[in-house]
Design a protein around this motif. Structure first.
Motif, PDB file in Angstrom:
ATOM      1  N   GLY A 115       0.782  -1.223   0.000  1.00  0.00           N
ATOM      2  CA  GLY A 115       0.000   0.000   0.000  1.00  0.00           C
ATOM      3  C   GLY A 115       0.813   1.271   0.000  1.00  0.00           C
ATOM      4  O   GLY A 115       0.261   2.358  -0.190  1.00  0.00           O
ATOM      5  N   ARG A 116       2.119   1.161   0.202  1.00  0.00           N
ATOM      6  CA  ARG A 116       2.973   2.351   0.222  1.00  0.00           C
ATOM      7  C   ARG A 116       3.365   2.735  -1.190  1.00  0.00           C
ATOM      8  O   ARG A 116       3.766   1.903  -1.993  1.00  0.00           O
ATOM      9  CB  ARG A 116       4.257   2.064   1.009  1.00  0.00           C
ATOM     10  N   SER A 117       3.281   4.032  -1.489  1.00  0.00           N
ATOM     11  CA  SER A 117       3.740   4.521  -2.786  1.00  0.00           C
ATOM     12  C   SER A 117       5.198   4.963  -2.738  1.00  0.00           C
ATOM     13  O   SER A 117       5.816   5.160  -3.784  1.00  0.00           O
ATOM     14  CB  SER A 117       2.876   5.692  -3.247  1.00  0.00           C
ATOM     15  N   ALA A 118       5.740   5.137  -1.542  1.00  0.00           N
ATOM     16  CA  ALA A 118       7.126   5.570  -1.385  1.00  0.00           C
ATOM     17  C   ALA A 118       7.816   4.671  -0.369  1.00  0.00           C
ATOM     18  O   ALA A 118       7.300   4.453   0.729  1.00  0.00           O
ATOM     19  CB  ALA A 118       7.179   7.028  -0.935  1.00  0.00           C
ATOM     20  N   PHE A 119       8.959   4.163  -0.737  1.00  0.00           N
ATOM     21  CA  PHE A 119       9.691   3.263   0.155  1.00  0.00           C
ATOM     22  C   PHE A 119      11.140   3.174  -0.291  1.00  0.00           C
ATOM     23  O   PHE A 119      11.486   3.542  -1.422  1.00  0.00           O
ATOM     24  CB  PHE A 119       9.061   1.866   0.173  1.00  0.00           C
ATOM     25  N   ARG A 120      11.995   2.708   0.602  1.00  0.00           N
ATOM     26  CA  ARG A 120      13.383   2.440   0.241  1.00  0.00           C
ATOM     27  C   ARG A 120      13.433   1.119  -0.506  1.00  0.00           C
ATOM     28  O   ARG A 120      13.149   0.064   0.052  1.00  0.00           O
ATOM     29  CB  ARG A 120      14.283   2.413   1.476  1.00  0.00           C
ATOM     30  N   TRP A 121      13.808   1.197  -1.759  1.00  0.00           N
ATOM     31  CA  TRP A 121      13.860   0.020  -2.625  1.00  0.00           C
ATOM     32  C   TRP A 121      15.114  -0.800  -2.338  1.00  0.00           C
ATOM     33  O   TRP A 121      15.072  -2.032  -2.274  1.00  0.00           O
ATOM     34  CB  TRP A 121      13.832   0.498  -4.066  1.00  0.00           C
ATOM     35  N   ASP A 139       4.185   8.747  -7.804  1.00  0.00           N
ATOM     36  CA  ASP A 139       3.410   9.982  -7.871  1.00  0.00           C
ATOM     37  C   ASP A 139       1.913   9.640  -7.870  1.00  0.00           C
ATOM     38  O   ASP A 139       1.480   8.776  -8.628  1.00  0.00           O
ATOM     39  CB  ASP A 139       3.766  10.732  -9.153  1.00  0.00           C
ATOM     40  N   PRO A 140       1.107  10.304  -7.023  1.00  0.00           N
ATOM     41  CA  PRO A 140      -0.343  10.032  -7.018  1.00  0.00           C
ATOM     42  C   PRO A 140      -0.995  10.237  -8.386  1.00  0.00           C
ATOM     43  O   PRO A 140      -2.027   9.639  -8.680  1.00  0.00           O
ATOM     44  CB  PRO A 140      -0.892  11.030  -5.990  1.00  0.00           C
ATOM     45  N   ASP A 207       1.880  10.083  -2.089  1.00  0.00           N
ATOM     46  CA  ASP A 207       0.855   9.802  -1.088  1.00  0.00           C
ATOM     47  C   ASP A 207       1.559   9.143   0.100  1.00  0.00           C
ATOM     48  O   ASP A 207       2.158   8.077  -0.039  1.00  0.00           O
ATOM     49  CB  ASP A 207      -0.206   8.858  -1.650  1.00  0.00           C
ATOM     50  N   ASP A 208       1.494   9.797   1.253  1.00  0.00           N
ATOM     51  CA  ASP A 208       2.165   9.292   2.456  1.00  0.00           C
ATOM     52  C   ASP A 208       1.120   8.960   3.512  1.00  0.00           C
ATOM     53  O   ASP A 208       0.649   9.838   4.231  1.00  0.00           O
ATOM     54  CB  ASP A 208       3.151  10.341   2.977  1.00  0.00           C
ATOM     55  N   ALA A 211      -1.814  11.128   3.121  1.00  0.00           N
ATOM     56  CA  ALA A 211      -1.546  12.570   3.019  1.00  0.00           C
ATOM     57  C   ALA A 211      -0.753  12.851   1.747  1.00  0.00           C
ATOM     58  O   ALA A 211       0.083  12.047   1.327  1.00  0.00           O
ATOM     59  CB  ALA A 211      -0.764  13.048   4.236  1.00  0.00           C
ATOM     60  N   ARG A 212      -1.016  13.986   1.154  1.00  0.00           N
ATOM     61  CA  ARG A 212      -0.273  14.415  -0.031  1.00  0.00           C
ATOM     62  C   ARG A 212       0.944  15.206   0.434  1.00  0.00           C
ATOM     63  O   ARG A 212       0.803  16.262   1.072  1.00  0.00           O
ATOM     64  CB  ARG A 212      -1.175  15.255  -0.933  1.00  0.00           C
ATOM     65  N   VAL A 213       2.140  14.718   0.114  1.00  0.00           N
ATOM     66  CA  VAL A 213       3.379  15.315   0.605  1.00  0.00           C
ATOM     67  C   VAL A 213       4.297  15.616  -0.581  1.00  0.00           C
ATOM     68  O   VAL A 213       4.582  14.736  -1.399  1.00  0.00           O
ATOM     69  CB  VAL A 213       4.100  14.378   1.595  1.00  0.00           C
ATOM     70  N   SER A 214       4.759  16.869  -0.655  1.00  0.00           N
ATOM     71  CA  SER A 214       5.688  17.292  -1.702  1.00  0.00           C
ATOM     72  C   SER A 214       7.063  17.559  -1.102  1.00  0.00           C
ATOM     73  O   SER A 214       7.188  17.941   0.066  1.00  0.00           O
ATOM     74  CB  SER A 214       5.174  18.557  -2.396  1.00  0.00           C
ATOM     75  N   PHE A 215       8.097  17.404  -1.934  1.00  0.00           N
ATOM     76  CA  PHE A 215       9.473  17.579  -1.464  1.00  0.00           C
ATOM     77  C   PHE A 215      10.370  17.838  -2.665  1.00  0.00           C
ATOM     78  O   PHE A 215       9.967  17.678  -3.827  1.00  0.00           O
ATOM     79  CB  PHE A 215       9.945  16.333  -0.699  1.00  0.00           C
ATOM     80  N   ASP A 216      11.607  18.216  -2.373  1.00  0.00           N
ATOM     81  CA  ASP A 216      12.607  18.502  -3.402  1.00  0.00           C
ATOM     82  C   ASP A 216      13.666  17.405  -3.362  1.00  0.00           C
ATOM     83  O   ASP A 216      14.468  17.353  -2.429  1.00  0.00           O
ATOM     84  CB  ASP A 216      13.242  19.865  -3.128  1.00  0.00           C
TER      85      ASP A 216
END
Length: 412
Positions: A115-121, A139-140, A207-208, A211-216
């Motif tokens: 279910g995670r869209s962001a993770f350490r691969w 990206d959502p 998507d965290d 929550a929608r989270v943006s970063f550089d």
């Protein structure tokens, strides 16, 4: 001494020069023979000079009887002289080998990070690829990107292979090389931060946990976003969702946003970075919440606040211990910071206390929290103990891969 090349074997990027033979001393190498990927200089019969083994050269390791142990890469000028990439004799360190490692890592995350869209691969030695970190961000709105960090000369030699495999076999649409930090300095490597391929548009958004989270990913800290705390936020946030909450060292505001989504009435995010606080405001607004930001040194900001004025304080500082010679100084810094933070919590409130210093072990962390509570004049009860998220796996032989401590405590 160089190993003999196999004329029947196709050459790969990692095999562009013949592997250099390294041999363990009699009675040495207990850890590497037991599965650890590191080989220290004092475990070897001899360490070749730089002209015979340039940093990052492919190596083959054998025991004191000449039996095969593994293949990897070496460095003549560092305490860790070699790192093992495979223990299969005859294994080509080529695109097929790397793709298999990356596939296995993804399969593991499909279970542990469902279910995670962001993770350490890829978590370096935790995934059998010492010196390599890959963080994947979905990206959502569709598409996926990676931020790649190479920390050793051996992995630096494999950069073309890494890029080839990610682009051609995993359809990664965009990537950033975020190669910087103390590890590269120790290996004699310069910092290198650049777009590798794809659309470099900033920011990236994920998507965290809803929550929608943006970063550089280029100008931000580390690989752009910290992916080791999501499980702790998931577990701790319900307790933090009331009253007034301070998120210290907030970066882009993920802890504070988790508290706001759980029901906190007011969130203050504190960080020294103007850019980070800009992302805090953007992320709170994108999720429909108000936030107060304070650009300040965290210690000075805490000293300016009234004691017992927050229902919860989240204290997740950068690593204060960067090496063994900094342990004593780092312990003092953690004690002082935690004591100051605990003083600001109302009786019956809560605190999150964390450390990402690998050299601050569990027992010492417990002592730091205890001493900080005594110094603050507070009684602290541990409610939950957390560690790094499961996308940061820790082989039992590689205790160094486990670094994060994160406690939720009640304060009275």
């Amino acid at each position: 001494m160089r190993g003999r090349p196999n004329p029947c074997r196709p050459r790969s990027v990692a095999d562009s020069i013949d592997p250099i033979l390294l041999q363990l001393k009699t009675g040495a190498g207990r850890r590497v023979l037991g599965g650890h990927p590191w080989v220290f200089s004092n475990e070897l019969l001899a360490v070749p000079k730089k002209d015979a083994m340039p940093p990052g050269s492919p190596i083959e390791l054998r025991d004191n009887r000449g039996r095969f142990v593994g293949r990897g890469y070496g460095h003549p000028g560092t305490l860790i002289t070699a790192r093992i990439l495979t223990r299969r004799e005859g294994q080509d360190l080529d695109a097929d080998w790397l793709a298999a490692r990356l596939h296995r890592a993804l399969e593991l995350r499909a279970v542990t990070c469902a279910g995670r869209s962001a993770f350490r691969w890829v978590h370096a030695s935790g995934d059998g690829l010492p010196g390599l970190i890959i963080d994947r961000f979905g990206d959502p709105d569709g598409g996926a990107g990676v931020v790649i960090q190479v920390n050793t000369a051996g992995m630096e030699r494999l950069r073309p292979l890494i890029e080839e495999v990610l682009r051609e076999r995993f359809n990664v649409e965009r990537a950033v090389w975020k190669c910087s930090g103390r590890g590269r300095q120790l290996e004699g490597l310069p910092d290198d931060v650049a777009v590798a391929w794809g659309d470099p548009s900033i920011p990236w958004t994920i998507d965290d946990e809803g929550a929608r989270v943006s970063f550089d990913p280029i100008g931000g800290q580390k690989t752009g976003l910290f992916l080791d705390m999501w499980m702790n936020r998931r577990r701790f946030a319900p307790v933090l969702g009331r009253g007034r909450v301070a998120d210290l060292f907030s970066y882009v505001g993920q802890w504070g946003l988790a508290a706001a989504r759980a029901g906190a009435d007011e969130v203050v995010c504190v960080d020294r970075s103007k850019d980070a606080l800009g992302f805090v405001e953007r992320n709170f607004a994108a999720n429909g919440f108000a936030v107060e930001t304070a650009r300040s040194d965290v210690g000075k900001w805490l000293e300016s606040q009234k004691d017992r004025s927050f229902d919860a304080v989240i204290c997740d500082p950068p690593a204060f211990i960067q090496g063994r010679k900094y342990v004593a100084k780092g312990l003092r810094a953690y004690r002082a910071l935690f004591a100051l933070a605990l003083r600001k919590v109302k009786p019956g409130g809560h605190a999150v206390l964390a450390s990402c210093s690998g050299l601050l072990f569990d027992d010492a962390f417990a002592d730091v929290v205890s001493e900080a509570a005594r110094k603050a004049g507070r009684i602290v009860t541990v409610l939950m103990r957390g560690e790094q998220a499961p996308c940061h796996p820790v082989p039992v032989q590689v205790t160094e891969a486990r670094y994060l401590k994160c406690w939720l405590v009640s304060v009275s």
